[in-house]
Design an enzyme around this catalytic site. Structure first.
Site, PDB file in Angstrom:
ATOM      1  N   CYS A 117       0.803  -1.222   0.000  1.00 48.01           N
ATOM      2  CA  CYS A 117       0.000   0.000   0.000  1.00 48.01           C
ATOM      3  C   CYS A 117       0.843   1.283   0.000  1.00 48.01           C
ATOM      4  O   CYS A 117       0.321   2.364  -0.254  1.00 48.01           O
ATOM      5  CB  CYS A 117      -0.947   0.002   1.191  1.00 48.01           C
ATOM      6  N   HIS A 241      -2.818   6.905   2.790  1.00 54.48           N
ATOM      7  CA  HIS A 241      -3.304   5.621   2.309  1.00 54.48           C
ATOM      8  C   HIS A 241      -4.693   5.378   2.877  1.00 54.48           C
ATOM      9  O   HIS A 241      -4.944   5.577   4.068  1.00 54.48           O
ATOM     10  CB  HIS A 241      -2.350   4.506   2.736  1.00 54.48           C
ATOM     11  N   ASN A 271     -10.170  -0.115   0.429  1.00 51.93           N
ATOM     12  CA  ASN A 271      -8.703  -0.104   0.434  1.00 51.93           C
ATOM     13  C   ASN A 271      -8.230  -0.641  -0.905  1.00 51.93           C
ATOM     14  O   ASN A 271      -8.360  -1.830  -1.191  1.00 51.93           O
ATOM     15  CB  ASN A 271      -8.189  -0.960   1.585  1.00 51.93           C
TER      16      ASN A 271
END
Length: 330
Positions: A117, A241, A271
């Protein structure tokens, strides 16, 4: 990490683009697939829906083409393509090569980068390094198709992950450019907190990820701010993020930055791993939340566990960075 030397060759973002698959998987859809409900997911994650479907190369190509069109950059004008992804379409070759071909880029290096990520911020820092060494334009893409490694019957992971892509084009300028400071980090000893075996699905220790992530994000962001010589209260916009609204909120609390200064898209995207930061950046730019001179903090964390942060001073105007007698193409 040290800030960019004032006499170095820098870069600016001149175009951006995004891509999301058409198919949407809502929290209500998940209610028939696992023991959960919409309210429980919203409360713990801030997520309402996520997108599924598509391929890493296909989404990357769509996002990159939009970025190139915005920047007015042709297929002969890109020197390197960096694709941040944990979900390439094949083991070999790199999906970046497929994207390079689909975009018709010529004389262009292309490679995948896997920092989970944190990947897109890793790619952004690497792109600045290539430009400092002479590259004129670098395409940085963050794309993941996490539905391929997510068990949507698992309440621990299935409520979180989705697919998406975001891209920017960086162009060289004489002088410092936008980048003021950066930080990259890795805590390999914590890799068991979030991982997927080859051919398997994501496994996560949720409490351990939360505990580590909050500290990692705050520490990495602090390091980047220090290297830039910037204080947290000077930051106009944070692009974090998009993992979990509670993680984002707790991290910003540690930094002393109000949540209102963050760009949040996870309610609609979930996500998306390496795509999450460029997706949130593009929305903020498209909504005119950023003006010339604003300070932007990128901060991410991911499996590894990895972390990455960067501070830029926004301006899309190359002339503002060109020193007398120089040009962005030299």
């Amino acid at each position: 990490m040290p800030a960019t030397p004032s006499g170095a060759r820098g870069a600016i973002i001149t175009g951006w683009g995004t891509a999301l698959p058409d198919e949407v998987l809502t929290n209500v859809d998940l209610e028939s697939m696992m023991d959960t409900d919409d309210e429980w997911i919203r409360d713990r994650t801030g997520i309402v829906q996520r997108h599924v479907g598509g391929t890493t190369a296909g989404l990357s190509t769509d996002a990159a083409r939009a970025a190139l069109d915005m920047a007015g950059v042709g297929p002969d004008d890109v020197d390197a393509l960096i694709l941040a992804t944990t979900t390439p379409d094949r083991a070999v070759p790199a999906s970046a090569s497929t994207v390079q071909d689909q975009l018709g880029l010529t004389s262009c290096g292309a490679f995948d980068l896997n920092a989970a990520c944190s990947g897109w911020v890793y790619g952004l820092v690497n792109a600045h390094g290539l430009i400092a060494l002479g590259a004129r334009r670098v395409l940085v893409i963050g794309t993941d198709t996490l539905d391929r490694i997510t068990d949507y019957h698992d309440r621990n992971t299935g409520i979180l992950f989705g697919n998406g892509s975001g891209a920017v084009i960086l162009e060289a300028v004489e002088g410092r450019g936008q980048m003021l400071g950066w930080d990259l980090d890795s805590l390999g000893e914590a890799e068991s907190a979030l991982y997927a075996e080859i051919g398997g699905v994501l496994q996560m220790e949720g409490r351990e990820v939360f505990r580590r992530a909050v500290r990692l994000m705050a520490d990495s962001a602090t390091n980047a701010l220090t290297s830039a010589g910037i204080s947290a209260d000077e930051i106009t916009l944070v692009v974090p993020h998009q993992a979990n609204i509670r993680i984002i909120s707790a991290s910003l609390d540690r930094l002393g930055i109000p949540l209102e200064r963050a760009s949040i898209v996870l309610d609609r995207t979930g996500n998306t791993s390496s795509a999450s930061v460029p997706l949130a950046l593009a929305e903020a730019l498209d909504q005119d939340r950023v003006t010339d001179g604003d300070l932007i903090l990128f901060v991410g964390f991911g499996a590894g566990m990895s972390a990455a942060s960067a501070v830029i001073r926004w301006s899309p105007n190359a002339a503002e960075y060109t020193e007398p007698g120089g040009s962005a193409d030299e």
